[in-house]
Motif scaffolding. Structure first.
Motif, PDB file in Angstrom:
ATOM      1  N   SER A 244       7.141   1.441   2.244  1.00  0.00           N
ATOM      2  CA  SER A 244       6.804   2.707   1.575  1.00  0.00           C
ATOM      3  C   SER A 244       5.424   3.216   1.974  1.00  0.00           C
ATOM      4  O   SER A 244       5.110   4.393   1.761  1.00  0.00           O
TER       5      SER A 244
ATOM      6  N   ASN B 255       8.930   6.055  -0.483  1.00  0.00           N
ATOM      7  CA  ASN B 255       9.107   6.589   0.852  1.00  0.00           C
ATOM      8  C   ASN B 255       9.898   7.902   0.763  1.00  0.00           C
ATOM      9  O   ASN B 255      11.051   7.906   0.329  1.00  0.00           O
TER      10      ASN B 255
ATOM     11  N   THR C  56      12.078  -0.409  -5.762  1.00  0.00           N
ATOM     12  CA  THR C  56      11.390   0.549  -6.632  1.00  0.00           C
ATOM     13  C   THR C  56      11.865   0.385  -8.074  1.00  0.00           C
ATOM     14  O   THR C  56      11.057   0.350  -9.013  1.00  0.00           O
TER      15      THR C  56
END
Length: 718
Positions: free
Chosen positions: A20, A106, A115
């Motif tokens: 990310s 990202n 996430t």
């Protein structure tokens, strides 16, 4: 460096999935604060945060890295965490010792499994969350799609602070709906041009601004009243409302950045400096006694050690958070956890591998010390007369195991010492010396997690090691009653050995009664229980021994020796050498000799009689079965299901959660040995799973036959 007051300190965890861009963002943050003069890159291997040799070898973060930035008259302590799910322990630690999590997403791939896992962790410990959508200059970047996905998964609390005017390689401008300004950058990023919002963007900007104002006002009655009256809040009022919303987790602000081009980073840092909560504004941590410990500089001195590393050219570095009081260089503290004493000759503020000596650190601050003699990760150290202790970090259960041994057998003790040190650095590396399996078992969060440890042992400690698939802790039990007798007789000059034991074995379940009569073939055996021993077994289940001897056939003093013989076989079952469990043994007859009988004779007689009866009692091998929960994207669910079924899994249920599919299954441990690697391969690293011991279950007949054959062959070789 000045000593920052508790009300000038903010602690932030930098989080997100692998790839990310957290480390690149950290470089831009350090550059914007003037800590570094030039931004490093992952490819060049010269970033502040990824400075360990193993990180340069792999090209991404393996350890969390602490750095600080002096910004807007405040001190921001930031912990940059690895994104790979294998190193989730670093993120969990960081969230527990900081006050706000910045989750980097990202912009090309949106919300990933990692996430969601990090967000769940933050929610479980009530930590504020800010989102930063990064890589908006990427070829596949799509801000609107990512924002829609975030709202679908995380709910209406997701509130944009900014939106880009264009995504992709042309990204160079955005609208800030908090300040109601347009920010734009040149090709090299850096200092933005700040202008009024163009007319064509005003409607969208006003709509988002009103949504932000309403979200800020919701957290304060006074602000809400003003909002209803005027539909407007000042910038300071909005900051106050957003800060309260962050603390209550009722708002998740969203920022836009291109960390690689240093676009939007300074604006996000202004928000971190001006809006996110200070240490003293967050709920006070609770000690092991259940009492809140306020972060007051004039309170009793207590520090918590949250990280230990062995760093190049320095040696052991211990990272800590000052939970209460003020720590000064030269302080002597008591290690409450280990019962030892420690002197902090020097204390440092840390920026990656750069250590800046300081005279003192106040409550809420984060620092480090070098070469402490006995302090370890998770320890609490207090000033004399203070007995505060902390134990608030809870790590997930391991998901991947390997047996480990040195190539050179004489290095076994040295390897154990190295592994112990590794565990102190990362508590999610778990080391067990298994007496049952006769192996050193190393457990972790995934194959890469353990492979990283192997790389470090072999490259840093110069010790080649071997990973092997661990043996499975099978169990043995029986399914029906059987009887046997055995006479041990030995004569070799002088006193001999004699002992004879008659016994019955049967499966044991809690609370079952003992029958008056057992029948085997045409024989009946009357039972009159004189006493019963229930022996809880360390590996689970019980051995129950009933003494039903009548007429003095075996003297009571030999019963303990018979029980020892039974335990010999319970510890090394007759089928595969695994632990046996849940067996009741009724000793009903036997013989002894007035001269030759002794304890060893009855121990051997009891052991051999038990082995024979066990083999005739419908013996079965049990295997450990785990509850496994797999989170997968819908497009690969079929492949994951097929793989699980090939692992003898029983699918218990399926449901959807926040855009992902959740599969609940029961899977034998034997089939989970390589699952971490297989799942990553099937789903391109987009899935995660958890596993927890459920129960012992009978193995299928073909598996049992194979295990018995392997054990027989092994014994024949020996």
């Amino acid at each position: 460096m000045k000593i920052y007051k508790t009300n000038e300190i903010k602690n932030i965890a930098l989080l997100g999935s692998k790839g990310s861009g957290k480390t690149t963002l950290a470089e831009s943050m350090l550059y914007e604060c003037g800590v570094i003069k030039r931004r490093g890159t992952i490819d060049a291997g010269n970033t502040v945060c990824d400075y360990f040799p193993v990180e340069k070898e792999y090209g991404y973060s393996v350890f969390s890295t602490v750095f600080y930035a002096e910004f807007l008259g405040k001190k921001l302590n930031v912990i940059d965490c690895p994104g790979a799910d294998d190193f989730v322990g670093n993120a969990i630690t960081a969230l527990n010792v900081t006050d706000t999590g910045v989750i980097v997403i990202n912009g090309q791939y949106g919300v990933e499994v990692g996430t969601q896992n990090i967000f769940r962790t933050a929610a479980s410990i009530n930590k504020p969350v800010i989102f930063a959508i990064n890589q908006l200059d990427g070829e596949k970047a799509d801000y609107d799609n990512v924002l829609e996905q975030m709202k679908e998964i995380f709910g209406s609390k997701v509130v944009p602070i900014q939106y880009p005017l264009q995504c992709g390689p042309g990204f160079n401008a955005m609208i800030d709906v908090l300040l109601m300004k347009k920010y734009s950058w040149g090709p090299d990023g850096g200092v933005p041009t700040i202008e009024d919002i163009p007319a064509e963007e005003m409607d969208r900007a006003m709509e988002l601004h009103k949504a932000l104002v309403e979200a800020a006002a919701e957290n304060d009655e006074t602000l809400m009243e003003k909002f209803f009256e005027e539909e407007h809040l000042t910038e300071d009022e909005m900051r106050m409302g957003i800060r309260k919303g962050l603390i209550d987790r009722s708002i998740y602000p969203v920022f836009c950045v291109s960390a690689a081009k240093d676009m939007g980073v300074r604006r996000m840092m202004e928000f971190l400096g001006n809006v996110v909560p200070f240490v003293e504004e967050m709920p006070a941590p609770v000690d092991t006694a259940g009492d809140p410990v306020e972060p007051k500089a004039d309170g009793p001195l207590s520090i918590f050690m949250f990280k230990t590393t062995v760093e190049p050219h320095i040696g052991e570095v211990s990272y800590f958070k000052v939970m209460s009081g003020t720590l000064r260089a030269g302080a002597d503290l008591d290690n409450i956890t280990r019962g030892s004493k420690e002197r902090f000759a020097q204390i440092f503020c840390v920026c990656g591998q750069i250590k800046q000596p300081v005279d003192a650190l106040e409550a809420g601050d984060i620092g480090a010390a070098v070469k402490l003699k006995d302090a370890r990760t998770g320890n609490t150290l207090d000033e004399k007369g203070c007995d505060i202790e902390f134990d608030f970090i809870k790590y997930p259960a391991p998901k991947y195991q390997r047996a480990v041994r040195p190539v050179t057998e004489s290095d076994a003790e040295k390897l154990n010492s190295i592994l112990t040190r590794m565990h102190e650095e990362d508590p999610t590396w778990v080391i067990e010396q298994s007496k049952e399996l006769r192996q050193t078992i190393l457990s972790g969060q995934g194959e890469f997690h353990l492979r990283t440890l192997k790389w470090r042992v072999e490259n840093n400690d110069k010790m080649p090691i071997i990973f092997e698939e661990p043996r499975i802790p099978y169990r043995e039990t029986i399914t029906k009653a059987a009887r046997a007798d055995y006479r041990h007789k030995k004569q070799s000059g002088g006193a001999g050995q004699f002992g004879e034991v008659h016994l019955i074995v049967e499966p044991y379940t809690e609370g079952m009664s003992v029958p008056d009569t057992y029948k085997f073939g045409n024989q009946e055996f009357k039972i009159n229980v004189r006493d019963t021993q229930e022996i809880p077994l360390a590996w689970g289940g019980k051995l129950v021994v009933c003494n039903s001897i009548v007429g003095g056939a075996i003297d009571a003093r030999f019963i303990p020796a018979i029980v020892k013989g039974l335990m010999d076989r319970m510890e090394q079952g007759p089928l595969t050498g695994s632990y046996a469990r849940d067996v009741r043994v009724i000793i009903y007859d036997g013989k002894m000799h007035p001269v030759d009988s002794n304890e060893i004779s009855f121990r051997l007689a009891g052991r051999n009689a038990f082995s024979e009866a066990f083999r005739n009692a419908g013996p079965k091998v049990l295997e450990p079965v785990y509850d496994v929960e797999v989170m997968v994207p819908g497009d690969v669910m079929g492949d994951v299901m097929s793989d699980l079924q090939g692992r003898r899994a029983i699918i218990m249920g399926m449901h959807s959660e926040n855009g992902f599919e959740i599969i609940d299954a029961k899977v034998p441990l034997k089939e989970m040995a390589s699952y971490s690697t297989a799942l990553s391969s099937i789903t391109g690293g987009r899935s995660s799973f958890t596993m927890k011991f459920a129960s012992y279950e009978l193995v299928p007949g073909d598996v049992q036959d194979k295990l018995l054959k392997e054990y027989a062959e092994k014994n024949a070789e020996e």
